[in-house]
Design an enzyme around this catalytic site. Structure first.
Site, mmCIF file in Angstrom:
data_model
loop_
_atom_site.group_PDB
_atom_site.id
_atom_site.type_symbol
_atom_site.label_atom_id
_atom_site.label_comp_id
_atom_site.label_asym_id
_atom_site.label_seq_id
_atom_site.Cartn_x
_atom_site.Cartn_y
_atom_site.Cartn_z
ATOM 1 N N TYR A 108 0.836 -1.196 0.000
ATOM 2 C CA TYR A 108 0.000 0.000 0.000
ATOM 3 C C TYR A 108 0.871 1.247 0.000
ATOM 4 C CZ TYR A 108 -2.928 3.806 1.691
ATOM 5 O OH TYR A 108 -3.561 5.011 1.815
ATOM 6 N N GLU A 196 -3.417 7.629 -3.862
ATOM 7 C CA GLU A 196 -3.323 6.307 -3.236
ATOM 8 C C GLU A 196 -3.112 5.232 -4.297
ATOM 9 O OE1 GLU A 196 -5.897 4.962 0.365
ATOM 10 O OE2 GLU A 196 -6.936 4.243 -1.429
#
Length: 386
Positions: A108, A196
């Site tokens: 992530y 993101e």
């Protein structure tokens, strides 16, 4: 402002971030053609402005073009419900057909503005492919952070430290660090409020990809990015928020039953807080601003009452630039035109407050006049329960 995954990936690709091959399809036949061009296993991904699509059934593997067309046909036109859409869901009007990759590791990466430090914070976690909120709540130690000095940008040593912290093989550290620097550059250049990559993928042949991407942008900076404005899709936004933007006011839906109309962001926050303290549940955050006209107030009031969950309205105005008589005139005009069926509590203070109260009294309408914020909160919460 939010954009779709495929649009975020196109932006990141311009900065050198590696993304899977893919194209957008609006029909099942287009999905078949794209899958045929890509070849092999493809992924069919619903494009809506919400996360959690995989859990909601919005991401499916297809082994061949016919299967891709079949899956796309089932997705297109349906309402996809995820944890972020609410029970009403979002209609799928397009799908991304993307090459399947050999997944070895899912990580992530994300950037937001840290409100406490006033700086961007670059986050990374080895727990990719999951809801990062869940990781933060249950295992916060798994999220690595690097705070970025705005005048310097993300430094190479910070990106390398994050890469090593993710447990990447030494031969991948440089490539990973370059991708992180590119992600930050895209975040900075576009005045993003969120960037993101989840998952940030390591493939079986030791390459790194942005397998998914999400970007949100600061609405206040969009005047600097005409190209970004063109990416906006009104059908993906809340209809009441769109209507509010057209008349020059800010409205954020919160899901409660007490509608709040104020003139100023700080007063809005205070109004919601004191309503909550009195046992209420705010339905929205609606700020008409300091220079609204009676017509804007009228239209803002109409927007408030368009929310079917609203059981009572609290109008809390401190007349500085905004005059109390202007607000009262707009509210009275709107109430007469719409035919208000819920209680309306009004608290006015400041410029022309006496004239404003006189307009309310002579209107012949059943407004509940409050004396101060606390009294207004108590009265509106009580009214919402009746």
């Amino acid at each position: 402002m939010k954009i779709h995954e495929y649009q975020a990936k196109q932006i990141l690709a311009r900065y050198g971030v590696r993304i899977p091959r893919g194209e957008v399809a609006y029909t099942k036949e287009e999905a078949r053609q794209i899958a045929d061009r890509i070849g092999g296993t493809v992924v069919v991904k619903a494009q809506i402005h919400a996360g959690g699509r995989g859990k909601g059934g919005g991401i499916k593997l297809a082994k061949n073009p016919d299967e891709a067309a079949e899956i796309a046909g089932r997705m297109l036109g349906t309402n996809l419900v995820t944890a972020q859409t609410g029970p009403e869901g979002r209609q799928v009007q397009k799908v991304l057909i993307e090459e399947g990759l050999n997944i070895r590791k899912e990580l992530y990466l994300g950037i937001v503005i840290d409100r406490q430090t006033g700086k961007p914070v670059f986050m990374a976690s080895a727990s990719g492919g999951m809801d990062i909120e869940e990781v933060a709540a249950k295992t916060p130690q798994l999220i690595l952070r690097e705070y970025v000095e705005p005048g310097l940008g993300l430094q190479a040593f910070q990106a390398r430290r994050l890469s090593f912290g993710l447990g990447l093989a030494p031969e991948l550290v440089h490539e990973s660090a370059q991708l992180m620097i590119a992600l930050y550059k895209a975040f900075e250049d576009t005045d993003a409020s969120l960037a993101e990559i989840n998952p940030f993928l390591v493939t079986g042949d030791n390459k790194v990809y942005a397998l998914d991407a999400k970007m949100n942008f600061d609405d206040n900076a969009l005047y600097r990015h005409k190209d970004m404005q063109e990416l906006s899709e009104l059908n993906e936004e809340d209809p009441l928020a769109i209507e509010a933007s057209k008349i020059g006011v800010n409205d954020v839906k919160l899901g409660g039953n007490v509608a709040c109309m104020v003139d100023g962001g700080g007063l809005a926050i205070g109004t919601m807080d004191i309503s909550k303290l009195a046992g209420g549940n705010p339905a929205n955050f609606l700020d008409v601003g300091g220079g609204a006209s009676a017509e804007q107030v009228k239209n803002a009031f109409r927007i408030l009452l368009s929310d079917k969950n609203v059981r009572a309205v609290l109008i809390n105005i401190f007349g500085g630039i905004m005059r109390c008589d202007v607000v009262a005139s707009g509210v009275v005009e709107a109430a007469r035109a719409i035919g208000v069926k819920v209680p309306v509590v009004v608290r006015l203070e400041g410029t022309n407050v006496e004239q404003g109260q006189e307009i309310l009294r002579k209107s012949g309408l059943n407004f509940i006049v409050a004396d101060g914020m606390k009294d207004a909160a108590v009265k509106v919460v009580a009214a919402a329960k009746t």
